[in-house]
Structures are given as structure tokens and as C-alpha cells.
Design a protein around this motif. Sequence first.
Motif, PDB file in Angstrom:
ATOM      1  N   ILE A 124       1.036  -1.056  -0.037  1.00  0.00           N
ATOM      2  CA  ILE A 124      -0.051   0.033   0.130  1.00  0.00           C
ATOM      3  C   ILE A 124       0.854   1.339  -0.080  1.00  0.00           C
ATOM      4  CG2 ILE A 124      -1.567   1.247   1.263  1.00  0.00           C
ATOM      5  CD1 ILE A 124      -2.848  -1.357   2.225  1.00  0.00           C
ATOM      6  N   ALA A 125       1.930   1.190   0.778  1.00  0.00           N
ATOM      7  CA  ALA A 125       2.857   2.238   1.010  1.00  0.00           C
ATOM      8  C   ALA A 125       3.488   2.634  -0.623  1.00  0.00           C
ATOM      9  CB  ALA A 125       3.786   2.188   1.728  1.00  0.00           C
ATOM     10  N   PHE A 126       3.904   1.453  -1.015  1.00  0.00           N
ATOM     11  CA  PHE A 126       4.653   1.626  -2.424  1.00  0.00           C
ATOM     12  C   PHE A 126       3.712   2.230  -3.267  1.00  0.00           C
ATOM     13  CE2 PHE A 126       5.762   0.037  -6.759  1.00  0.00           C
ATOM     14  CZ  PHE A 126       6.785   0.530  -6.743  1.00  0.00           C
ATOM     15  N   LEU A 127       2.419   1.777  -3.571  1.00  0.00           N
ATOM     16  CA  LEU A 127       1.453   2.232  -4.453  1.00  0.00           C
ATOM     17  C   LEU A 127       1.062   3.860  -4.278  1.00  0.00           C
ATOM     18  CD1 LEU A 127      -1.129  -0.715  -4.442  1.00  0.00           C
ATOM     19  CD2 LEU A 127       0.562   0.164  -6.238  1.00  0.00           C
ATOM     20  N   PHE A 128       1.154   4.195  -2.846  1.00  0.00           N
ATOM     21  CA  PHE A 128       0.970   5.729  -2.492  1.00  0.00           C
ATOM     22  C   PHE A 128       2.354   6.286  -3.152  1.00  0.00           C
ATOM     23  CE2 PHE A 128      -2.590   4.589   0.183  1.00  0.00           C
ATOM     24  CZ  PHE A 128      -3.445   5.962   0.296  1.00  0.00           C
ATOM     25  N   LEU A 129       3.225   5.973  -2.750  1.00  0.00           N
ATOM     26  CA  LEU A 129       4.474   6.759  -3.093  1.00  0.00           C
ATOM     27  C   LEU A 129       4.959   6.660  -4.503  1.00  0.00           C
ATOM     28  CD1 LEU A 129       6.589   5.294   0.176  1.00  0.00           C
ATOM     29  CD2 LEU A 129       5.269   7.587  -0.145  1.00  0.00           C
ATOM     30  N   ILE A 133       7.818   9.000  -5.910  1.00  0.00           N
ATOM     31  CA  ILE A 133       9.333   8.315  -6.399  1.00  0.00           C
ATOM     32  C   ILE A 133       9.674   8.496  -7.618  1.00  0.00           C
ATOM     33  CG2 ILE A 133      10.790   6.179  -6.397  1.00  0.00           C
ATOM     34  CD1 ILE A 133       9.008   5.248  -4.154  1.00  0.00           C
ATOM     35  N   ALA A 134       8.629   8.050  -8.748  1.00  0.00           N
ATOM     36  CA  ALA A 134       8.997   8.167 -10.056  1.00  0.00           C
ATOM     37  C   ALA A 134       9.005   9.667 -10.526  1.00  0.00           C
ATOM     38  CB  ALA A 134       7.740   7.656 -10.789  1.00  0.00           C
ATOM     39  N   VAL A 139      13.804   5.722 -12.336  1.00  0.00           N
ATOM     40  CA  VAL A 139      14.369   4.375 -12.257  1.00  0.00           C
ATOM     41  C   VAL A 139      14.411   3.712 -10.961  1.00  0.00           C
ATOM     42  CG1 VAL A 139      16.798   3.130 -12.414  1.00  0.00           C
ATOM     43  CG2 VAL A 139      16.192   4.554 -14.157  1.00  0.00           C
ATOM     44  N   LEU A 140      14.507   4.537  -9.883  1.00  0.00           N
ATOM     45  CA  LEU A 140      14.339   4.468  -8.387  1.00  0.00           C
ATOM     46  C   LEU A 140      12.986   3.643  -8.126  1.00  0.00           C
ATOM     47  CD1 LEU A 140      15.851   4.510  -5.617  1.00  0.00           C
ATOM     48  CD2 LEU A 140      14.591   6.510  -5.207  1.00  0.00           C
ATOM     49  N   ALA A 141      11.878   4.023  -8.745  1.00  0.00           N
ATOM     50  CA  ALA A 141      10.743   3.284  -8.636  1.00  0.00           C
ATOM     51  C   ALA A 141      10.887   1.769  -9.259  1.00  0.00           C
ATOM     52  CB  ALA A 141       9.676   3.865  -9.320  1.00  0.00           C
TER      53      ALA A 141
END
Length: 193
Positions: A124-129, A133-134, A139-141
Motif C-alpha cells: 500500500i505504501a509503495f502504491l501511494f509513494l 518516487i517516479a 528508475v528508483l521506482a
Amino acid sequence: MVDREELLTASRREIYDSVPKIVVGVVVAFLIWLFGVLIFQPLANMLGDPLIFGLVGLGSLISAIILIALVLIFIGIFKEVIDVTNALAGYAAAAYSRKETSDEKLERYQRAFRGIAYVILAVIAFLFLLPFIAGIIPVLAGIVLVILVIWAIFILFRSGRLFSGEIERWAADATRKIESHREEMEREEGREE
């Protein structure tokens, strides 16, 4: 040993205390995400993404600010998620015990439920962030996603192993019941003949 009723009461109290805090945290994170994606990032792009002090683009700076705010909110949510997973583990341990639950069994359930909750929270945090990040370094994403997938597989495998003893015991009990029922049916058929 933990008393079953005491464990259920403590678990219920913790859920009543932590779930509203999690909901508020998620709603605040969602609002920040919504404003960031729909208003602030498009505004930065509309301004032509000028360089601030000649170093960083406005879009990247806005993404970084929102990313930091969301990370701080998720850190706050994290503690409450740990409390809820421990409470759920307490419920699960109490549900399958008669009078008292061993500390070892409760700890095993807590570790397993925590692992599953960590993976859910991280996804969930990754989807929010992700948009932010992108927005900083695309590339970091992708790198974070690869690390997240490897970590999630490891954690879910470990959580499954923690439940494997219980699953094997339940499967053996179910097999015994089915086998005794089958033998009883064969005996009844033998009497009828």
C-alpha cells in the motif's frame, strides 16, 4: 501461559484503540496523495518545471516534499498496524485454545500475522509513494519494486512456515475425522448386507 478470556479482552481493546488511528492515517495519506497527484505535480509541470537554485526541478522538489510527508504518515501508521496484528494473533490463538494459550504459540502467531501485515502495508505504501518516487528518479521506482517483490516473497514464505505446524495438525485432524467417518459408513454397509 495466557488466559483465553484475558487474551480476548486485551485483543479487543487494542483493536478498538488502533483501528481508528489507522483509518485516520490512511485518509490523511490519501488526501495528501490526491492533492499531490492531481494538483501540485500538474501545477509544477504547468510552470514549465523550472530549476530551483539551478539544482533541482520544481516537479522533483514537490515530489520529494510529498514523499517525505507520506513516509512520515506511514511510519505513524506502522506502530498501530503492529498493535492490530498482535491483537489478531491473540484472537487466532484464543480461538484455537480451550482455557490457556502457550506463550510460544502466541508469539508464533504474532510473528506470522506481523509478516503478512508488513507486506500489505509495504505494498500500500509503495502504491501511494510510486508517483512521487517516479517524479524524483523514475528508475528508483523500478529498483524499489524489485526489492519489494523479493522481500515480500521472503516474508510471506516465512509467515507460511510459522503456520505450517498448525496447518499440518488441522489437516491430520480432518483426515482422521474423514477416515473414521468412512470406516463407520463401511461398517453400516457391512451390517446391511
